[in-house]
Structures are given as structure tokens and as C-alpha cells.
Design a protein around this motif. Structure first.
Motif, mmCIF file in Angstrom:
data_model
loop_
_atom_site.group_PDB
_atom_site.id
_atom_site.type_symbol
_atom_site.label_atom_id
_atom_site.label_comp_id
_atom_site.label_asym_id
_atom_site.label_seq_id
_atom_site.Cartn_x
_atom_site.Cartn_y
_atom_site.Cartn_z
ATOM 1 N N GLU A 36 0.865 -1.185 0.000
ATOM 2 C CA GLU A 36 0.000 0.000 0.000
ATOM 3 C C GLU A 36 0.899 1.232 0.000
ATOM 4 O OE1 GLU A 36 -3.593 -0.303 0.159
ATOM 5 O OE2 GLU A 36 -2.931 -2.325 -0.393
ATOM 6 N N VAL A 37 0.912 1.974 -1.093
ATOM 7 C CA VAL A 37 1.819 3.103 -1.263
ATOM 8 C C VAL A 37 1.102 4.391 -0.874
ATOM 9 C CG1 VAL A 37 3.406 4.233 -2.865
ATOM 10 C CG2 VAL A 37 2.917 1.812 -3.118
ATOM 11 N N GLN A 38 1.877 5.412 -0.526
ATOM 12 C CA GLN A 38 1.326 6.648 0.026
ATOM 13 C C GLN A 38 0.351 7.358 -0.904
ATOM 14 O OE1 GLN A 38 5.126 8.586 0.562
ATOM 15 N NE2 GLN A 38 4.905 9.761 -1.313
ATOM 16 N N ASP A 39 0.478 7.154 -2.212
ATOM 17 C CA ASP A 39 -0.424 7.853 -3.135
ATOM 18 C C ASP A 39 -1.742 7.113 -3.348
ATOM 19 O OD1 ASP A 39 0.318 5.688 -4.635
ATOM 20 O OD2 ASP A 39 1.307 6.829 -6.227
ATOM 21 N N GLY A 40 -1.977 6.077 -2.559
ATOM 22 C CA GLY A 40 -3.234 5.352 -2.658
ATOM 23 C C GLY A 40 -3.167 4.092 -3.491
ATOM 24 N N GLN A 41 -2.054 3.842 -4.142
ATOM 25 C CA GLN A 41 -1.922 2.625 -4.934
ATOM 26 C C GLN A 41 -1.859 1.391 -4.026
ATOM 27 O OE1 GLN A 41 0.736 2.642 -8.570
ATOM 28 N NE2 GLN A 41 1.646 4.347 -7.406
ATOM 29 N N SER A 42 -2.451 0.312 -4.508
ATOM 30 C CA SER A 42 -2.352 -0.979 -3.837
ATOM 31 C C SER A 42 -1.771 -1.954 -4.857
ATOM 32 C CB SER A 42 -3.723 -1.466 -3.353
ATOM 33 O OG SER A 42 -3.605 -2.690 -2.682
ATOM 34 N N LEU A 43 -0.517 -2.357 -4.626
ATOM 35 C CA LEU A 43 0.230 -3.149 -5.594
ATOM 36 C C LEU A 43 0.357 -4.587 -5.100
ATOM 37 C CD1 LEU A 43 3.098 -0.532 -6.136
ATOM 38 C CD2 LEU A 43 0.989 -0.774 -7.472
ATOM 39 N N TRP A 52 7.715 -16.497 0.433
ATOM 40 C CA TRP A 52 8.123 -15.137 0.096
ATOM 41 C C TRP A 52 7.082 -14.472 -0.816
ATOM 42 C CZ3 TRP A 52 11.979 -12.279 2.088
ATOM 43 C CH2 TRP A 52 13.000 -12.936 2.782
ATOM 44 N N PHE A 53 6.923 -13.145 -0.619
ATOM 45 C CA PHE A 53 6.154 -12.304 -1.534
ATOM 46 C C PHE A 53 7.074 -11.178 -1.980
ATOM 47 C CE2 PHE A 53 2.969 -14.551 0.792
ATOM 48 C CZ PHE A 53 1.902 -14.716 -0.085
ATOM 49 N N VAL A 54 7.142 -10.951 -3.305
ATOM 50 C CA VAL A 54 8.126 -10.027 -3.877
ATOM 51 C C VAL A 54 7.455 -9.135 -4.900
ATOM 52 C CG1 VAL A 54 10.301 -9.862 -5.165
ATOM 53 C CG2 VAL A 54 9.986 -11.707 -3.510
ATOM 54 N N LEU A 55 7.935 -7.892 -4.988
ATOM 55 C CA LEU A 55 7.425 -6.949 -5.992
ATOM 56 C C LEU A 55 8.508 -5.923 -6.306
ATOM 57 C CD1 LEU A 55 5.022 -5.651 -7.626
ATOM 58 C CD2 LEU A 55 4.638 -4.234 -5.589
ATOM 59 N N GLU A 56 8.687 -5.636 -7.608
ATOM 60 C CA GLU A 56 9.499 -4.492 -8.029
ATOM 61 C C GLU A 56 8.555 -3.435 -8.560
ATOM 62 O OE1 GLU A 56 12.675 -5.461 -10.652
ATOM 63 O OE2 GLU A 56 13.513 -7.011 -9.324
ATOM 64 N N ALA A 57 8.707 -2.209 -8.035
ATOM 65 C CA ALA A 57 7.756 -1.156 -8.401
ATOM 66 C C ALA A 57 8.468 0.191 -8.456
ATOM 67 C CB ALA A 57 6.608 -1.105 -7.395
ATOM 68 N N ARG A 58 7.845 1.133 -9.139
ATOM 69 C CA ARG A 58 8.375 2.497 -9.248
ATOM 70 C C ARG A 58 8.079 3.223 -7.936
ATOM 71 N NH1 ARG A 58 10.075 5.873 -13.237
ATOM 72 N NH2 ARG A 58 9.697 8.107 -12.981
ATOM 73 N N CYS A 59 9.046 3.209 -7.047
ATOM 74 C CA CYS A 59 8.918 3.839 -5.728
ATOM 75 C C CYS A 59 10.279 4.400 -5.349
ATOM 76 C CB CYS A 59 8.458 2.822 -4.680
ATOM 77 S SG CYS A 59 6.787 2.199 -4.893
ATOM 78 N N PRO A 60 10.500 5.686 -5.482
ATOM 79 C CA PRO A 60 11.798 6.272 -5.151
ATOM 80 C C PRO A 60 12.008 6.371 -3.640
ATOM 81 C CG PRO A 60 10.255 7.991 -5.762
ATOM 82 C CD PRO A 60 9.541 6.692 -5.984
ATOM 83 N N ALA A 61 13.218 6.744 -3.243
ATOM 84 C CA ALA A 61 13.514 6.974 -1.827
ATOM 85 C C ALA A 61 12.543 8.018 -1.280
ATOM 86 C CB ALA A 61 14.950 7.444 -1.662
#
Length: 604
Positions: A36-43, A52-61
Motif C-alpha cells: 500500500e503506497v502513500q499515493d493510494g496505490q495498492s500493488l 516469500w512475496f516479492v514486488l518491483e515497483a516504481r517507488c523512489p527513496a
């Protein structure tokens, strides 16, 4: 022991480049996990083998995120590198390379140069607050500061042993960059920085692992903090080993002190951790691993660990200095002088003997070098575990304490001080937390119940007066008067005399003891009378170090005097009187004899 392979994921959010992050969560009891990302996205994360659960996503520092388990429960990342606020808040993606280090040539210091000063970041004002004192401590003769645990804990006040997110530096102390700045600045003053880490349990508030990764724990093995952590699992081992590497490599800490490893029920984990650290951080960089270990396992000090906090040393000296024999001090009340002789000549007092509970404790330690033992007169535990947090300067006779301080700072063991020791601080160090509701009640009552074995608190009504750990005033009372002392304003001549004593002793240690410490070995320790001993060590350059110590109120017969250089005497003319056969009360005489040690040994 399960072997680590390339298929094992690194726990947490790992920044891949300036814009992308890989998230990895070990959740074997979950059916589905989303980020759950700060902009409301649920990936949705992708299920892998072994839970294990793994995800690569566009999320900068700087991205804030949580994990949602099975579509309903939101939790922080257990390997969060930073929290937005507390343990229940969102986790934050961190760029480990963003800080620009200034002291890039720093390689640490040899262990024999260690003079350790233990601090609590909270009472000193956080990471930036500690930084204000570095120059003073270096000038005093300190060579290493040791931080009590800083892993994210619930609330704003805590000793640190209730941490639940081991990878995240406590947010109320400052940002990860501010912590790195503290370490960088310390290196600039020639100071090592050691971190106290807790790998034996999680705190009681904010640990969600049991909800989706029950395999992290063993229901068949209990500890004082609940179910034991299951170090048989590869994923669990990697969680803590990677944490150690993060502190040492990304933050450039110079060493770790592992808390209460006797509560870790798999010693192969400890040896694997040590081996992995030394494999990843080879010479010429110095990195040091220390233990707190109730079991006195001398064997671990030959398997990658450099030293152990010697509680036996503290407990023996405390009995001799105060006369207190309640609770755990009762194990050191009988033949206390004999125990003092044993710890100075062999390291541990308990090397397989039975304690008051009828349990055997310890392993033979006489073959280890003195530098394998960290000696202290007090630390956070030994002050804070008193009902009112009194320091030794308030409960022992001053001249005897000064003699014991000479032993602490001039023996070949590694000395550790607690913040404020050097001026005999009058501020207490109390047990403090920031829990609420039923947990706060349980902690308060549990704290008071701990003192039922002490004669002074056998009456329950008296225990009601023990400070409440959750009251802000309890925390505020613990702030030491650094500025007043070092600016020498309104502190009194007695405090200044203690400060001068520490400066004098540490100057002698730097000048005379440190250069000779490598290769040092104990020779013997002679009991002179109750509270009085004479200890001798063979130093690395072939000289002999001797400390004659009398902590009693009576003069005793001094041992035969060998010609040598007197490095320190607590009382004027004490050495001259000793040559004539008398060791005065409350006296320490430290001398260095440039001689063939084999000749001294032949006299035995």
C-alpha cells in the motif's frame, strides 16, 4: 544449519536505482500481500517459493508504504529502514547511498585501544545531541562510544530493548542521515561507535510477525519475553545477519554488542553471524563483536567474538564496595575476595560452578587474554535495575570507589563507563518506557514485582513508591548534567575532583597500558585479606603490570615489593608505605616493572 543461497531474498525494501524499489516480505502464513503506497496505490506482490512475496515497483527513496495482509490487516515492514513516525506508522524507502561520508579513510581502531563510554541517545537529545559531546569525550580519553539499542520501539521513551523493527533507527532520535552524521563525526574525533543490538526477542507492542510468519518463533521454547525466535529457519537467520551487516556496512558502526545471547537457543547462529561479518568486512578495517552472555561461554570468545561484558566483575566489585547481597548479588557474597582474585586472574568467576538456583554456569576462561573481558563498575543495567536508579557514588564509600576506578581504568581488561561516571553524576538512571493502557499497567506492576527479592522492598507498600516507568518525569530525571560539568558551572568541587581523576587515569592508560596490551596475559592474583588483593599481568612488551588493591577499611600486609615505576597511587606515599609492608585502607597502587616476567613466574 540451513545454507544460504542466491534464491533467498533480502528482507525489506531495497532501492534498485533512483526510481525503483524491490519489496520482499517473508509471510508463509499469508495468502495474499499487497504494498500500500502513500499515493493510494495498492500493488499486489507476487508469491514465491518458501513463503516469500516479492514486488518491483516504481517507488523512489522517501516513498511511504505498508504491507496489507490478506486484504485486511495493514502492517509496517518488519525490515523497515525507517518509519514515518512510530512502530505503527508507514515504513519509508531509504537510499543507503545518499549520505556523503567525510571520514572515508577511517578503518577503526585496534580492540586493545578500546575505552568504552555507554550512552542512551534519548536522554542526550538524540543523534545530534550525542554529537555535541564527542569532542569532550575524546579529550577525556574515551576511544569508543556505545549506543544503547536504537531500533524503532513503541512511543518516544524507552531503554531500547523493546524494539520491534530492528532495521529502522528510532525516528524520535533523528533521521538515518543524522545517525550517519553522528558516526562520521565520531570517526573524525578518533572515536569508534559500537551499537547494542537485540536479536533475542521483539518488544511487546508493534510486532506483527506472529500474524503472518508464525515460523519466526518456537512455541516449544520460552524466554522471559515470550516464545523464542526460531533460528533454525534460514529466513530468520538472514533477517538478523543482514541487519548486522547493514549497521556495520551502511552505517559504518565499528562494532556490535549482542544483548542477552543466552536467550538465543542456537549457538550456531552466533558463530555463523560472526563468520559472515568477518567475511564481508575483512582487514584492514577493524570491526568488533561483543556479547552479553549469562552462560559465560568462553568458547564463543574463540569463535569470532572479541569480548564479553563481564557481569561477574561488576557483581563481585559491587558486593565489596556496597555490602549488598540481595537477589543476584547473593551469588557473589560468599568469599567475595576470592572471587575478585579469580576474575582478575582468570576472567570469569563462574566457570562451571553452581549458582544460588542450583544451575551450573560458565566455562573455563583462564586461557583467554584480559582484553576478552569488558570490565565495568556500572552500566545501564546495574544502575537502572535499582529501584531508584542510584549510582555507585551514592551508595558506596568514595575512597573505596576511587580505588576500584583505578582498577577499572588501568587493568588490562577493556574498561566500560556509563555516561556520567566520570564526574560521579548524581542524576539517576531509571527504567523508563512509553507504553499505554493495559501494557503500561503490566509494565509498571512487573517492574515493582522485580524487587520482591530485595529486603528493602519485601513490603508491597514500599514497592508502590518505585517510580512508574511510563511517567515522563521518570525519563526527565535521567538526563545527565553534561554541560554544567564540562563548563564547570555550579557543580561542586567533588564532581570536579572525579573528573580530574578520570582524566589522570585515562592519560596513564593511553600512555602506559595501551601500547603494552597486545599479548598481555594474567600471571596470578594473591589474596591479601578481606577486600584486598595483588594482581599481576605479563604485558605484551615483556614488562609486568601489578595492581595492589585494598577496598577494605583496614590496613593489610603488603606483598613483597619489586623495583618498578609507580604509575598511580590513590593516596600520597601509599607506594612508600607498601614498600615498608603496609597497604593502607581504600588504596590502589599501580606499578610497571620492566623485567623478565619468567623470573617473577619462577618465584611462584
Amino acid at each position: 544449519m540451513p545454507l544460504r543461497t542466491d534464491k533467498n531474498w533480502r528482507h525489506g525494501a531495497v532501492l534498485l536505482d533512483s526510481e525503483n524499489t524491490r519489496f520482499a516480505l517473508w509471510a508463509p502464513d499469508a495468502k495474499a500481500v499487497n504494498v500500500e503506497v502513500q499515493d493510494g496505490q495498492s500493488l499486489a506482490m507476487v508469491a514465491q517459493n518458501d513463503g516469500w512475496f516479492v514486488l518491483e515497483a516504481r517507488c523512489p527513496a522517501g516513498t511511504r508504504y505498508r504491507y496489507k495482509i490478506n486484504g485486511d490487516m495493514e502492517v509496517p515492514d518488519p525490515a523497515s529502514r525507517a518509519q514515518a513516525s512510530d512502530v505503527h506508522s508507514p515504513s519509508v524507502v531509504v537510499d543507503p547511498l545518499s549520505y556523503e561520508w567525510q571520514n572515508t579513510d577511517w578503518q577503526g581502531r585496534p580492540w586493545h585501544e578500546a575505552v568504552i563510554y555507554e550512552v542512551h541517545a534519548g536522554v542526550l537529545g538524540g543523534y545530534a545531541g550525542i554529537e555535541k559531546h564527542l569532542e569532550r569525550l575524546a579529550g577525556l580519553g574515551v576511544t569508543a562510544i556505545e549506543l544503547m539499542p536504537i531500533a524503532q520501539f513503541p512511543g518516544t521513551r524507552n531503554w531500547g530493548y523493546d524494539g520491534v523493527l530492528p532495521y529502522a533507527p528510532q525516528s524520535t532520535y533523528g533521521t538515518p542521515e543524522e545517525l550517519k552524521h553522528l558516526i562520521d563525526a565520531a570517526h573524525g574525533f578518533g572515536l569508534m561507535v559500537i551499537l547494542d543490538v537485540v536479536y533475542n526477542h521483539f518488544g511487546p507492542d508493534g510486532n506483527y510477525l506472529g500474524s503472518y510468519a508464525k515460523g519466526f518463533f518456537r512455541s516449544d521454547v520460552s524466554t522471559p519475553w515470550g516464545d523464542a525466535i526460531d533460528f533454525r529457519r534460514r529466513e530468520v537467520r538472514d533477517f538478523f545477519i543482514d541487519n548486522a551487516l547493514m549497521w556495520l556496512k551502511e552505517y559504518r558502526f565499528d562494532g556490535l554488542r549482542l544483548d542477552a545471547v543466552h536467550a538465543i537457543n542456537d549457538s550456531t547462529f552466533l558463530t555463523e553471524l560472526a563468520a559472515t561479518v568477518h567475511e564481508h568486512i575483512p582487514a584492514p578495517r577493524h570491526v568488533w563483536l561483543n556479547l552479553e552472555n549469562e552462560f559465560n561461554q568462553a568458547s564463543l570468545l574463540e569463535q569470532g567474538f572479541d569480548a564479553q561484558w563481564n557481569d561477574d566483575g561488576h557483581n563481585t566489585l559491587h558486593v565489596l564496595l556496597t555490602g549488598e547481597t540481595d537477589a543476584y548479588y547473593s551469588d557473589f557474597a560468599h568469599q567475595a575476595t576470592n572471587k575478585l582474585s579469580r576474575l582478575l586472574s582468570q576472567g570469569f568467576v563462574y566457570q562451571g560452578e553452581s549458582t544460588r538456583h542450583g544451575h551450573t554456569r560458565g566455562e573455563s576462561s583462564g586461557h583467554l587474554p584480559p582484553s576478552a573481558f569488558v570490565l565495568f563498575l556500572q552500566n545501564h543495567d546495574q544502575i537502572g535495575n535499582r529501584a531508584f536508579g542510584e549510582r555507585l557514588s551514592q551508595i558506596s564509600h568514595g575512597p573505596a570507589l576511587k580505588a576500584a576506578t583505578a582498577l577499572l581504568l588501568l587493568s588490562p581488561m577493556i574498561p566500560l563507563m556509563f555516561m556520567g561516571d566520570e564526574w560521579a553524576a548524581s542524576e539517576p538512571f531509571l527504567f523508563f518506557t512509553d507504553h499505554h493502557g493495559e501494557l503500561a499497567d503490566a509494565v509498571r506492576e512487573g517492574r515493582r514485582g522485580e524487587f520482591a527479592d530485595f529486603a528493602a522492598f519485601a513490603d508491597e507498600e514500599k514497592r508502590e513508591h518505585i517510580p512508574d516507568p511510563n511517567e515522563p518525569a521518570t525519563f526527565d530525571a535521567c538526563k545527565p548534567a553534561f554541560d554544567a560539568v564540562y563548563l564547570e558551572t555550579d557543580i561542586g568541587a567533588d564532581h570536579l575532583s572525579w573528573l580530574e581523576l578520570y582524566r589522570q587515569l585515562l592519560d596513564i592508560r593511553h600512555r602506559e597500558i595501551m601500547p603494552r596490551l597486545e599479548g598481555a596475559q594474567a600471571i596470578d592474583c594473591q589474596e591479601l585479606s578481606d577486600g584486598a588483593v595483588s594482581a599481576r599481568w605479563s604485558m605484551g612488551d615483556g614488562s609486568l603490570l601489578r595492581i595492589d588493591l585494598n577496598l577494605s577499611e583496614h590496613a593489610v600486609a603488603a606483598p613483597e615489593w619489586h623495583p618498578g615505576s609507580v604509575l598511580f597511587e590513590t593516596l600520597p606515599h601509599a607506594a612508600e608505605l607498601s614498600r615498608r609492608g603496609t597497604l593502607n585502607p581504600y588504596t590502589a597502587i599501580v606499578s610497571l616493572i620492566a623485567t623478565d616476567v619468567s623470573e617473577i613466574q619462577d618465584e611462584q
